[in-house]
Design a protein around this motif. Structure first.
Motif, PDB file in Angstrom:
ATOM      1  N   VAL A 151       0.049   8.789  12.110  1.00 27.40           N
ATOM      2  CA  VAL A 151      -1.286   9.118  11.616  1.00 27.40           C
ATOM      3  C   VAL A 151      -2.167   9.510  12.797  1.00 27.40           C
ATOM      4  O   VAL A 151      -2.384   8.712  13.713  1.00 27.40           O
ATOM      5  CB  VAL A 151      -1.894   7.935  10.843  1.00 27.40           C
ATOM      6  N   LYS A 152      -2.706  10.724  12.778  1.00 25.17           N
ATOM      7  CA  LYS A 152      -3.469  11.239  13.917  1.00 25.17           C
ATOM      8  C   LYS A 152      -4.887  10.688  13.985  1.00 25.17           C
ATOM      9  O   LYS A 152      -5.468  10.597  15.066  1.00 25.17           O
ATOM     10  CB  LYS A 152      -3.493  12.771  13.865  1.00 25.17           C
TER      11      LYS A 152
ATOM     12  N   MET B 227      13.720   5.728   1.807  1.00 26.02           N
ATOM     13  CA  MET B 227      13.599   4.991   0.543  1.00 26.02           C
ATOM     14  C   MET B 227      12.319   4.170   0.509  1.00 26.02           C
ATOM     15  O   MET B 227      11.561   4.191  -0.474  1.00 26.02           O
ATOM     16  CB  MET B 227      14.818   4.082   0.365  1.00 26.02           C
ATOM     17  N   ILE B 228      12.066   3.453   1.588  1.00 22.63           N
ATOM     18  CA  ILE B 228      10.882   2.599   1.654  1.00 22.63           C
ATOM     19  C   ILE B 228       9.598   3.419   1.589  1.00 22.63           C
ATOM     20  O   ILE B 228       8.649   3.067   0.876  1.00 22.63           O
ATOM     21  CB  ILE B 228      10.924   1.756   2.943  1.00 22.63           C
ATOM     22  N   PHE B 229       9.577   4.535   2.311  1.00 28.22           N
ATOM     23  CA  PHE B 229       8.367   5.357   2.391  1.00 28.22           C
ATOM     24  C   PHE B 229       8.080   6.079   1.079  1.00 28.22           C
ATOM     25  O   PHE B 229       6.916   6.226   0.681  1.00 28.22           O
ATOM     26  CB  PHE B 229       8.516   6.370   3.529  1.00 28.22           C
ATOM     27  N   THR B 230       9.123   6.537   0.405  1.00 29.32           N
ATOM     28  CA  THR B 230       8.929   7.414  -0.754  1.00 29.32           C
ATOM     29  C   THR B 230       8.981   6.700  -2.096  1.00 29.32           C
ATOM     30  O   THR B 230       8.711   7.319  -3.131  1.00 29.32           O
ATOM     31  CB  THR B 230       9.989   8.537  -0.771  1.00 29.32           C
TER      32      THR B 230
ATOM     33  N   PRO C  29       1.841  11.393   7.371  1.00 31.07           N
ATOM     34  CA  PRO C  29       2.658  12.571   7.071  1.00 31.07           C
ATOM     35  C   PRO C  29       4.112  12.170   6.884  1.00 31.07           C
ATOM     36  O   PRO C  29       4.577  11.178   7.445  1.00 31.07           O
ATOM     37  CB  PRO C  29       2.481  13.450   8.311  1.00 31.07           C
ATOM     38  N   TYR C  30       4.829  12.952   6.094  1.00 34.11           N
ATOM     39  CA  TYR C  30       6.234  12.658   5.825  1.00 34.11           C
ATOM     40  C   TYR C  30       7.085  12.920   7.062  1.00 34.11           C
ATOM     41  O   TYR C  30       6.926  13.942   7.747  1.00 34.11           O
ATOM     42  CB  TYR C  30       6.734  13.525   4.672  1.00 34.11           C
TER      43      TYR C  30
ATOM     44  N   GLU D 159       0.866  -1.178   0.000  1.00 37.63           N
ATOM     45  CA  GLU D 159       0.000   0.000   0.000  1.00 37.63           C
ATOM     46  C   GLU D 159       0.901   1.227   0.000  1.00 37.63           C
ATOM     47  O   GLU D 159       2.078   1.141   0.336  1.00 37.63           O
ATOM     48  CB  GLU D 159      -0.913   0.000   1.229  1.00 37.63           C
ATOM     49  N   ASP D 160       0.363   2.370  -0.393  1.00 39.19           N
ATOM     50  CA  ASP D 160       1.149   3.599  -0.450  1.00 39.19           C
ATOM     51  C   ASP D 160       0.883   4.399   0.817  1.00 39.19           C
ATOM     52  O   ASP D 160      -0.071   5.156   0.920  1.00 39.19           O
ATOM     53  CB  ASP D 160       0.758   4.407  -1.690  1.00 39.19           C
TER      54      ASP D 160
END
Length: 335
Positions: free
Chosen positions: A279-280, A245-248, A180-181, A173-174
């Motif tokens: 994530v809030k 790297m993994i996140f973006t 948030p970054y 999943e993205d």
């Protein structure tokens, strides 16, 4: 002290303290793990990349009787080649040659802090290694982050990959659409605070559903044993960069382009999701990392793929339930 005369909560805390003390009393690992023995002989490929002289550690384990096929095992972010020991043994017994690299930035391989980490670059590094071993056809198995890398490798070099196995891959999943970054600098500060307790807490919650076994401590030690080394900040910065790297760099949008015969082995209890803790909105966070759904969704994206779901199993099937993991793997390779 008679533990059995105490309340159960005190007993649990006492046992945790004893285990933690036993781990932290082990010798400090250097950041190249030169003072940690892998299960098989380690060799090195020396090459130049991005202006850096690098060395890539790998194990090349030959079977007694070969079936002519080679399996390449790609480790996850929080691991290295050592955790594939039992998988290597089983594949060798079935006649497979097994190649197990530590990616640049991990395990016994170089940790260049000025490196631009990308899945394309790690795939190219892996291709360098396979070229040096004169291999042009492989079966490729990737776990966790290694699943993202295996996907990228299969897309870049489809002619090399006869069969692809993704074991609880991340990147299904993205996350950046929801979370948030977090900057590399922020991740670096978090990595600097890593210790035995923080690693164990994370793995226990996300990987094992709070059902800890003593043998899991080895994988905690390999992540926390070098945190007291004087040059640990180098590892911390590399870890921060690979998290970025993994996140973006998601691969979720490209699964439909995979050509190789593919098997998904999914522990459905897994809840791994990068950025979930930032994530809030609790409702949004609760929908991240649901592998009982993600496995099925990914199978639909990869044409002709097969899915083996392992109920009540977390992020590490080949560690947590090896027998249930290896049987479908061998069957798929021999099919």
């Amino acid at each position: 002290m008679k533990l059995f005369s105490l309340p159960i909560s005190i007993v649990i805390l006492s046992l945790f303290y004893l285990m933690s003390n036993a781990q932290t009393s082990r010798h400090v690992l250097d950041i190249m793990l030169s003072n940690y023995q892998y299960p098989y002989k380690v060799q090195y490929l020396n090459f130049k990349s991005q202006g850096e002289n690098l060395k890539m550690a790998y194990m090349d384990v030959q079977p007694q009787t070969t079936n002519g096929h080679t399996v390449v095992l790609l480790h996850g972010k929080n691991f290295n080649g050592a955790y594939w020991k039992t998988t290597i043994q089983a594949l060798n017994q079935a006649g497979y040659r097994v190649i197990v690299p530590d990616q640049i930035g991990f395990g016994k391989s170089s940790k260049p802090i000025a490196y631009q980490f990308s899945f394309q670059q790690l795939a190219e590094n892996t291709k360098f290694l396979l070229n040096s071993l004169k291999l042009n056809k492989i079966y490729l198995l990737g776990h966790s982050m290694g699943g993202m890398l295996a996907t990228r490798f299969s897309l870049m070099y489809p002619e090399m990959v006869d069969k692809l196995i993704l074991e609880n891959p991340i990147g299904l999943e993205d996350w950046k659409l929801v979370a948030p970054y977090t900057s590399i600098d922020q991740n670096y500060q978090t990595e600097l605070k890593t210790d035995y307790e923080s690693v164990r807490k994370y793995q226990n919650a996300f990987y094992y559903d709070n059902k800890w076994k003593p043998e899991y401590d080895e994988w905690v030690y390999l992540l926390s044993g070098w945190t007291k080394a004087s040059d640990y900040p180098t590892v911390a910065l590399v870890n921060a960069k690979t998290t970025d790297m993994i996140f973006t760099q998601p691969v979720v949008y490209e699964f439909q382009h995979i050509k190789a015969a593919t098997l998904l082995i999914i522990g459905t209890r897994d809840r791994t999701a990068i950025g979930k803790n930032t994530v809030k909105d609790p409702q949004l966070a609760s929908k991240m990392g649901l592998y009982q759904h993600l496995g099925k969704e990914t199978q639909q994206k990869i044409k002709g793929s097969k899915l083996v779901e392992l109920d009540n199993v977390g992020h590490l099937p080949h560690i947590e339930v090896f027998d249930r993991f290896i049987q479908p793997l061998i069957s798929f390779l021999q099919d």
